[in-house]
Design an enzyme around this catalytic site. Structure first.
Site, PDB file in Angstrom:
ATOM      1  N   VAL A 141      -6.523  -5.390  -5.393  1.00 31.18           N
ATOM      2  CA  VAL A 141      -5.737  -5.921  -4.097  1.00 31.18           C
ATOM      3  C   VAL A 141      -4.270  -4.934  -4.030  1.00 31.18           C
ATOM      4  O   VAL A 141      -3.337  -5.428  -3.431  1.00 31.18           O
ATOM      5  CB  VAL A 141      -5.339  -7.266  -4.088  1.00 31.18           C
ATOM      6  CG1 VAL A 141      -6.419  -8.233  -3.893  1.00 31.18           C
ATOM      7  CG2 VAL A 141      -4.544  -7.756  -5.259  1.00 31.18           C
ATOM      8  N   GLY A 142      -4.401  -4.151  -4.979  1.00 35.05           N
ATOM      9  CA  GLY A 142      -3.032  -3.350  -4.896  1.00 35.05           C
ATOM     10  C   GLY A 142      -3.136  -2.147  -6.216  1.00 35.05           C
ATOM     11  O   GLY A 142      -3.659  -2.617  -7.195  1.00 35.05           O
ATOM     12  N   GLY A 153      -0.757   0.880 -12.789  1.00 34.08           N
ATOM     13  CA  GLY A 153      -2.149   0.362 -12.860  1.00 34.08           C
ATOM     14  C   GLY A 153      -2.719  -0.414 -11.806  1.00 34.08           C
ATOM     15  O   GLY A 153      -2.056  -0.085 -10.546  1.00 34.08           O
ATOM     16  N   VAL A 176      -3.847  -4.155  -9.741  1.00 36.65           N
ATOM     17  CA  VAL A 176      -3.559  -5.750  -9.295  1.00 36.65           C
ATOM     18  C   VAL A 176      -4.927  -6.297  -8.851  1.00 36.65           C
ATOM     19  O   VAL A 176      -5.405  -5.821  -7.865  1.00 36.65           O
ATOM     20  CB  VAL A 176      -2.295  -5.988  -8.467  1.00 36.65           C
ATOM     21  CG1 VAL A 176      -2.519  -7.598  -8.314  1.00 36.65           C
ATOM     22  CG2 VAL A 176      -1.277  -5.569  -8.974  1.00 36.65           C
ATOM     23  N   ASP A 210      16.331  -5.953  -7.489  1.00 38.75           N
ATOM     24  CA  ASP A 210      15.523  -5.340  -6.518  1.00 38.75           C
ATOM     25  C   ASP A 210      15.227  -6.601  -5.242  1.00 38.75           C
ATOM     26  O   ASP A 210      14.064  -6.604  -4.893  1.00 38.75           O
ATOM     27  CB  ASP A 210      14.178  -4.683  -6.835  1.00 38.75           C
ATOM     28  CG  ASP A 210      13.821  -3.672  -6.022  1.00 38.75           C
ATOM     29  OD1 ASP A 210      14.702  -3.151  -4.947  1.00 38.75           O
ATOM     30  OD2 ASP A 210      12.507  -3.235  -6.256  1.00 38.75           O
TER      31      ASP A 210
END
Ligand SMILES: *[C@@H]1O[C@H](CO)[C@@H](O)[C@H](O)[C@H]1NC(C)=O
Ligand SMILES: *[C@@H]1O[C@H](CO)[C@@H](O)[C@H](O)[C@H]1NC(C)=O
Ligand SMILES: *[C@@H]1O[C@H](CO)[C@@H](O)[C@H](O)[C@H]1NC(C)=O
Ligand SMILES: *[C@@H]1O[C@H](CO)[C@@H](O)[C@H](O)[C@H]1NC(C)=O
Ligand SMILES: *[C@@H]1O[C@H](CO)[C@@H](O)[C@H](O)[C@H]1NC(C)=O
Length: 952
Positions: A636-637, A642, A644, A754
């Site tokens: 999913v990402g 790396g 996810v 952030d």
């Protein structure tokens, strides 16, 4: 015979030689020697024969005369030798915080005519205070508090015409307060004295009317917790200078003299727990009152006094069991600083109405056991109201205000200053500047603070700053100061733990400890306004470099001499042993480095290893199974670090698994440290770590899966979720609470760095959850000072001050949060087509117009439906958060409170659980349905990427 004579004359010559060579006055030397011989644990520097020349620690000289002895908190024990009288030039004697100093004060102390500061706080002295103390004509400062003195207060103290400070509190003094009579002196003569601190003794008899006069300049009269009887003398009303009056916990009776009302400077008035009778006193004239406690007396039944509403500086009104009847006026809740109203056990009746415009500091209204039968309840009031044992609660027991609250534990502790606390070895502690050191510790007692809200961290922050400043301006090697655990004790004192951290070294030397002790014992330190009179009790400091060899007078040389012969063999053996041991340790440490999890048992069922609160260990095989062999579908990402993956645990829980790729991994120990830190973060508004995998060369972090993706997706309409004004306020509140948790409550505290709309995730109930926190602020190496933080963050949200100075503080997060608020308001990107949202809002804004004239900028979705007033306050708050200078931005705790009050304005209860919102989504959730497509969610795992760490 002849030989003896020669020897003798040689000896005499030798002594004469010593005397001539010594610079220190002979009498002074004799006296100091006598002290040295009666005390244990004198500083090891007390060797030789010239205290002044050889700079014996704790001894101050002018020319050849000893003028000061300051030796606090160094574990001195023994008695005070009467030879101290030889110190004819001594001005300051401070032996505070040495509990081992016992026995009586020698009457000869009265011969030290130059003495101006006699400070023996928190020692073990006993016996009577010698009457000779009255001959110390230059005495300015007399602090004998927190010892075990008995007997009466010597009337001769009345002769100390220069006395500024008289503290005899917390002893076992008895008898009456002496006043002058004929040739006998008394305390009424002390017209220059500002402080009478006599609390916590066994003083009895009446408070003599003669004690007070209009000539006095007394500001603090503390007689609490004695056995005083009789009336409060009306002469008290003559002492116009009074600021603090504590007469509580005695057996005073009769009525309160009406002219107390003349004392216009009194800020703290405690008359509680006496047997006072007559009418409730009229305090209308005491216009400076902050804190009033008249509880538990026997006043006549009285109507609610008018001064409840007229005293505008009140913070705390405590009047339990004072026979007050009638209805409380709504106006009494309007004073701006009001924090606490406790009127338990009275006869207050009718309707409770606290109004809508009460002070936002108002925290607690405790009216239990009265006759109230109605409560004009406003939606979502934030004040804690206790109406248990009132008629209103006989039926409606289920209401929150009918329950008895748990005592709130406000666990304040000075947060680290933009750094990551270190896990220190054994007895060392990580300082607010994140250095491991042995702090000097003790307890500060504030005897009459003007406030009752202990949850206000900014007031403790100002105290802490002032402490550091005072130590440093007194040239003490103090790096930082930490305050923690504020509580009110049974004496109604505010008690705080204090830790003082050394600069330069890991520990203080005796000179520094005594200097710090003195700053606190002689009141060089003046607390900020509102804290009132204080005293400090220091603990023995046990970390001097020489502590092991620091024994004072024993003839250690002889012991060493005798032992040397036999010891050499032993020493050789010992060295061999130590060597072998260290080799073994080294081997252990080395093997630990290879497998930092070696000591953890991954097979425990208890949800993981002890160091991890809640996060568990996953094997590689498990995670492989949960992600269907890390299949594409579940990917999913991804990003430079790396990928996810979404996974489903065997219990059905959805998780998001972040898998570091080769080259992005960090060292095993760092990975372990980070997991330990992240696993301690638990808050419903913060995304939490479920577990991790460290196996087969893999490093993976497992997080809870957040169903509704990022706030950004919802604001942009991509997710299909409609965010009305109400939902936006809730999201703002949730995000603010999450962030406040990271700042104030996480251990160690975390600066997010952030904050932005892609890092706020929404769960199935649209609760906001802060993701991506931590970053490299968790990764500092405190021992080497600050990690020089390369500026991180996202353009548009970046705090300009941080950008320019590289000094990261919580306030940088507040800036980002302010931008986030503007984003909630406008649904625009912070920077869009080259325009900066902060600037755009400021330009368009016109405070004189409805909705500040922002209709053009506001997201049309909310523009029509929104209550103008709450929107305006929202804009005000956002702009406060984006103030240029960090100090002008509010802390997150204040932001949270402000959002809560905005919600109340909009008619929402900030504490209500948000209802399930899925039913009301507009259309189905058609968006990317993939909140994790966004790299940033797991960017915080990036904290463990070497590339995230700046090179030193
Ligand atoms: C103090 O109070 C008394 C009686 O309450 C009054 O007569 C007197 O004028 C007051 N004194 C001052 C200085 O205000
Ligand atoms: C209370 O004191 C004020 C002056 O401080 C006075 O004006 C008022 O009349 C007094 N009230 C009563 C009931 O005596
Ligand atoms: C409250 O108490 C007062 C005094 O006892 C009484 O005069 C009044 O009527 C009571 N009010 C209500 C609403 O019960
Ligand atoms: C104690 O420490 C202070 C400051 O760190 C230093 O100036 C002083 O020389 C030290 N005293 C002794 C006796 O070591
Ligand atoms: C504390 O001691 C110093 C040095 O003796 C003195 O100058 C100062 O005035 C004292 N502080 C107070 C409040 O007396």
């Amino acid at each position: 015979m002849m030989v003896l004579r020669i020897l003798f004359s040689l000896l005499v010559a030798f002594i004469q030689y010593l005397v001539i060579a010594a610079r220190t006055n002979q009498d002074d030397f004799t006296a100091i020697l006598s002290l040295k011989n009666t005390w244990e644990n004198v500083p090891p520097s007390w060797v030789g024969d010239d205290p002044c020349e050889n700079r014996w620690e704790g001894i101050g000289c002018i020319n050849s005369r000893v003028v000061s002895i300051t030796l606090s908190s160094i574990n001195l024990s023994g008695q005070l030798s009467s030879d101290i009288e030889e110190l004819a030039e001594l001005q300051t004697l401070d032996l505070s915080y040495n509990k081992g100093l016992t026995g009586p004060l020698p009457p000869s102390i009265g011969k030290m005519k130059k003495l101006s500061n006699l400070i023996l706080v928190g020692c073990g002295f006993s016996g009577q205070i010698p009457s000779s103390i009255g001959s110390l004509q230059d005495l300015v400062f007399l602090s004998l508090n927190s010892n075990s003195f008995i007997g009466g207060i010597p009337p001769s103290i009345g002769l100390l015409s220069k006395l500024h400070w008289l503290d005899l509190a917390d002893n076992r003094l008895s008898g009456t307060i002496p006043v002058s009579k004929g040739n006998t002196p008394g305390l009424d003569m002390l017209v220059k004295t500002k402080h009478f601190h006599f609390g916590k003794n066994q003083l009895s008899g009446e408070i003599p009317p003669q004690l007070f006069s209009s000539d006095m300049t007394l500001i603090h009269l503390l007689l609490e917790n004695n056995s005083l009887t009789g009336n409060i003398p009306s002469t008290l009303g003559l002492v116009q200078s009074l600021e603090v009056v504590r007469l509580d916990k005695n057996s005073l009776n009769g009525s309160v003299p009406p002219n107390l009302n003349n004392l216009t400077s009194v800020q703290e008035l405690f008359l509680a727990n006496n047997k006072l009778t007559g009418p409730l006193p009229n305090l209308t004239g005491m216009t400076s009152l902050n804190y009033v406690d008249l509880s538990n007396n026997s006043f006549a039944v009285s109507d609610v006094p008018p001064w409840f509403s007229t005293l505008q500086s009140l913070t705390s009104l405590i009047m339990e069991e004072t026979q007050i009847q009638g209805q409380l006026p709504v106006s009494m809740f309007s004073p701006l600083q009001l924090q606490t109203v406790v009127l338990k056990n009275n006869k207050i009746n009718g309707t409770l109405n606290i109004g809508s415009s009460h002070s936002d500091q108002l925290q607690l209204i405790d009216l239990r056991n009265n006759l109230i039968d109605a409560f004009t309840q406003r939606a979502g009031y934030s004040v804690q109201i206790v109406l248990a044992d009132n008629p209103i609660c006989f039926e409606e027991r289920t209401e929150k205000y009918c329950s008895i609250p748990q005592p709130s534990n406000t666990s304040y502790s000075t947060p680290p200053e933009n750094c990551t606390p270190y896990t220190c070895s054994s007895d060392q502690i990580s300082s607010p500047t994140c250095k491991c050191a042995n702090p000097y510790t003790g307890t500060i007692f504030f005897r009459a603070p003007s406030f009752s809200n202990l949850g206000n961290s900014s007031i403790f922050a100002s105290l802490q700053k002032k402490l550091v400043l005072t130590f440093q301006s007194n040239n003490l090697p103090v790096d930082s100061v930490s305050l923690s655990n504020p509580t009110k004790n049974l004496d109604d004192y505010l008690v705080l733990n204090l830790q003082v951290f050394p600069s330069g070294q890991h520990y203080f030397n005796r000179t520094a400890i005594s200097g710090i002790g003195f700053v606190l014992s002689n009141q060089t330190f003046k607390p900020p306004r509102g804290f009132g009179p204080f005293y400090f009790i220091g603990e023995n400091y046990g970390y001097f470099a020489d502590w092991a060899t620091g024994s004072s007078k024993s003839s250690s040389a002889i012991i060493i001499g005798a032992a040397v012969g036999g010891s050499i063999l032993f020493l050789l053996l010992l060295i061999a042993g130590v060597y072998a041991f260290r080799q073994k340790r080294r081997a252990e440490v080395a093997s630990k480095k290879n497998d930092p999890f070696g000591s953890w048992d991954p097979n425990t069922n208890s949800g993981g290893v002890p160091q991890l609160k809640g996060a568990r260990f996953f094997s590689f095989e498990e995670l492989k199974k949960y992600t269907n062999n890390f299949s594409e579908v579940n990917d999913v990402g991804s990003g430079g670090y790396g990928k996810v993956y979404r996974g489903t645990l065997s219990n059905g829980q959805l998780v998001a698994i972040k898998r570091a790729q080769q080259g992005s991994m960090q060292g095993g120990l760092e990975f372990k440290t980070e997991i330990e830190l992240l696993s301690r973060v638990h808050h419903k508004n913060v995304v939490s770590l479920v577990g991790f995998c460290f196996e087969q060369g893999e490093q993976m972090l497992v997080y809870e899966y957040i169903a509704n993706g990022t706030l950004k997706d919802s604001l942009s309409g991509r997710s299909g979720i409609r965010l009305d004004w109400m939902r936006r306020l809730r999201i703002a509140l949730g995000a603010a609470r999450g962030l406040q948790y990271l700042h104030d409550l996480a251990n160690p505290p975390i600066i997010h760095r952030d904050i932005k709309s892609t890092n706020i995730l929404l769960d199935e109930r649209l609760n906001a959850k802060v993701a991506d926190f931590g970053l490299s602020k968790l990764m500092g190496e405190p021992e080497k000072g600050h990690v020089t933080t390369q500026v991180k963050g996202t353009m548009g949200y970046l705090d300009p001050e941080y950008y320019m100075t590289q000094q990261l503080t919580e306030k940088s997060d507040v800036y980002g949060f302010g931008v986030l608020l503007l984003e909630l308001l406008t649904a625009r990107n912070p920077i869009e087509k080259g325009k900066y949202i902060v600037r755009e809002v400021k330009l368009a804004m016109d405070k004189t117009k409805e909705m500040y004239n922002l209709q053009q900028i506001i997201d049309p979705v909310i523009a029509s439906s929104t209550a103008a007033r709450s929107l305006e306050k929202f804009v005000d708050l956002a702009l406060k958060c984006v103030e240029e200078s960090g100090v002008n931005r509010p802390p997150m705790s204040e932001v949270v409170k402000e959002i809560e009050s905005i919600m109340e304005l909009a008619g929402l209860n900030p504490n209500a659980e948000s209802a399930s919102t899925s039913a009301s989504y507009e259309g189905e959730n058609k968006g990317s349905d993939n909140p994790y497509a966004n790299e940033s969610l797991f960017a915080y795992s990036g904290a463990y990427l070497p590339s995230r760490l700046e090179p030193k």
